[in-house]
Design an enzyme around this catalytic site. Structure first.
Site, mmCIF file in Angstrom:
data_model
loop_
_atom_site.group_PDB
_atom_site.id
_atom_site.type_symbol
_atom_site.label_atom_id
_atom_site.label_comp_id
_atom_site.label_asym_id
_atom_site.label_seq_id
_atom_site.Cartn_x
_atom_site.Cartn_y
_atom_site.Cartn_z
ATOM 1 N N GLY A 15 -12.382 134.941 -130.233
ATOM 2 C CA GLY A 15 -13.044 134.197 -129.418
ATOM 3 C C GLY A 15 -11.555 133.450 -128.684
ATOM 4 N N LYS A 209 -29.010 122.206 -133.062
ATOM 5 C CA LYS A 209 -28.389 121.521 -134.442
ATOM 6 C C LYS A 209 -29.382 120.567 -135.036
ATOM 7 C CE LYS A 209 -25.068 120.901 -130.360
ATOM 8 N NZ LYS A 209 -24.776 119.966 -129.436
ATOM 9 N N GLY A 310 -16.238 119.298 -125.936
ATOM 10 C CA GLY A 310 -15.286 119.696 -125.557
ATOM 11 C C GLY A 310 -13.854 120.723 -126.417
#
Length: 436
Positions: A15, A209, A310
């Site tokens: 990826g 998460k 990010g």
């Protein structure tokens, strides 16, 4: 006579989106530093991409492939870095890598929240590493402190803001008074929200998460389906304005804690928007930042804060795992195994003690407060504060309760909704971060 040079560690990256591109950049630019830290050269063997026709700056075309399975199978690959996302094909690719004796680093929260047990077993069987620090809270180190720094302590609670999109939306609504839909659109324009923001705004990303954090903190396997989940799409600017009057703000929280229900220790894992007091450390976490507060019996309260998403921040966490896995290959070691010895059961949300904030539109006539209070009293739900606002058709009653079981609180709200004097229950939120 010189010592024999150590064998290079071969890395395959699956990826090349924002995170993958940053991982490749750091691997290339910091090759000398990484060699010194690892004890051997760390060499990029290949990068799998979906579209070979797209230009990829900084990556020789010879390293690109659209066949990730073939890349994983190469004999000169020691560590596989999975950054594709989703369940398949990453699940099959990672399992194959682990079964072939290759260590794996992944940032795939969705996969680890569902299949961590299966993949951890494969890693243990092959005596290789499976690292996933980047799956929770981007650059913020949370997984490693839980598995290593606090390995000798007893963690009692992990709570945090683990989704930057929802935190940006709620922060902007709080600061500007804008409506949810307008701020969501702005988040999309700024790149904080995906084209389809459902996983973020409905709490599913945070729930994945939370499952990972609960599994590690409480030495039990917890999956995403075990996590109670609510999103922020029903939050209004009125809710945030009202929260301020109680010296609170509203945040989407992921909460994992040990509770006792029916005399048995259980795990509560839940995600929902909640009021938290201004003095709570999470109340000051704004914008797209994340923070996680860990509470342990001996270490006390620890807070981890930083950029939760990010390309570069997440790549930092990936590289940290990669260095650890590479060192282990060089020195014939391995990281901590999955720990599930406790096998604690999951508590249903009904058994979880919480506080409530209930806002309702009511008929402007005498006796309404007494009638509402009576419904709370019937179920032994104690009222901590009441605020009445407006008049006539705009009459509003806000009730904040003390701690009681979620079942009793929910039954009380359901009864209030049926009262003739209550026109509408406009908002129901929980209140966290207090000792009441």
């Amino acid at each position: 006579m010189t010592a024999e040079s150590p064998r290079p560690i071969g890395v395959a990256v699956l990826g090349m989106g924002n995170v993958g591109a940053e991982v490749v950049r750091i691997l290339t630019e910091n090759a000398d530093d990484l060699r010194s830290r690892v004890g051997a050269p760390v060499e990029l063997r290949g990068v799998s991409v979906r579209d070979l026709s797209r230009p990829r700056s900084g990556v020789p075309s010879a390293l690109l492939t659209d066949d990730p399975a073939a890349l994983v199978a190469r004999d000169d690959v020691d560590i596989v870095v999975e950054l594709i996302g989703g369940i398949e094909p990453p699940r099959t690719l990672i399992r194959t890598a682990l079964q072939s004796g290759k260590s794996v680093v992944t940032a795939n929260k969705a996969l680890m929240a569902v299949h961590s047990g299966e993949l951890s077993d494969a890693a243990a069987t092959s005596n290789v590493d499976l690292y996933f620090e980047a799956a929770v809270a981007g650059a913020i180190p949370v997984i490693r402190p839980l598995t290593q720094s606090l390995a000798g302590d007893r963690v009692t609670r992990v709570a945090g803001i683990v989704n930057g999109t929802t935190n940006f939306i709620l922060s902007e609504m709080d600061e500007t008074g804008a409506d949810y839909a307008d701020v969501l659109a702005e988040a999309g324009r700024l790149g904080y929200a995906e084209a389809d923001p459902t996983a973020d705004v409905e709490g599913h990303d945070a729930a994945a998460k939370a499952a990972i954090l609960a599994s590690i903190a409480f030495h039990s396997r917890v999956t995403a389906s075990d996590v109670y989940c609510e999103g922020i799409s029903s939050i209004t600017s009125d809710d945030l304005a009202a929260a301020k009057k109680f010296d609170c703000t509203v945040k989407l929280l992921a909460i994992c804690e040990r509770i006792e229900a029916d005399g048995v220790e259980k795990i509560s894992a839940r995600v929902y928007p909640a009021l938290i007091p201004f003095e709570h450390p999470l109340a000051t976490v704004n914008g797209a930042f994340n923070a996680v507060v860990v509470e342990a019996e001996n270490a006390g309260r620890l807070m981890f804060y930083g950029q939760g998403a990010g390309g570069a921040p997440t790549a930092s966490a990936v590289l940290g795992d990669l260095v650890m896995a590479a060192r282990n290959r060089v020195y014939s070691g391995r990281g901590p195994l999955e720990s599930t010895y406790a096998s604690l059961p999951i508590a249903p949300i009904d058994d979880v003690p919480t506080r409530y904030y209930v806002s309702m539109q009511v008929a402007d006539k005498p006796g309404v407060l007494e009638q509402v209070a009576a419904e709370f009293a019937k179920r032994d739900v104690s009222i901590a504060a009441v605020r009445q606002e407006g008049a006539g058709e705009n009459a509003r009653l806000i009730v904040v309760t003390h701690r009681a079981s979620d079942r009793d609180q929910s039954e009380t709200v359901a009864a209030i909704e049926k009262m003739d004097s209550v026109i509408k229950v406009s908002s129901v939120l929980r209140l966290e971060g207090t000792n009441d």
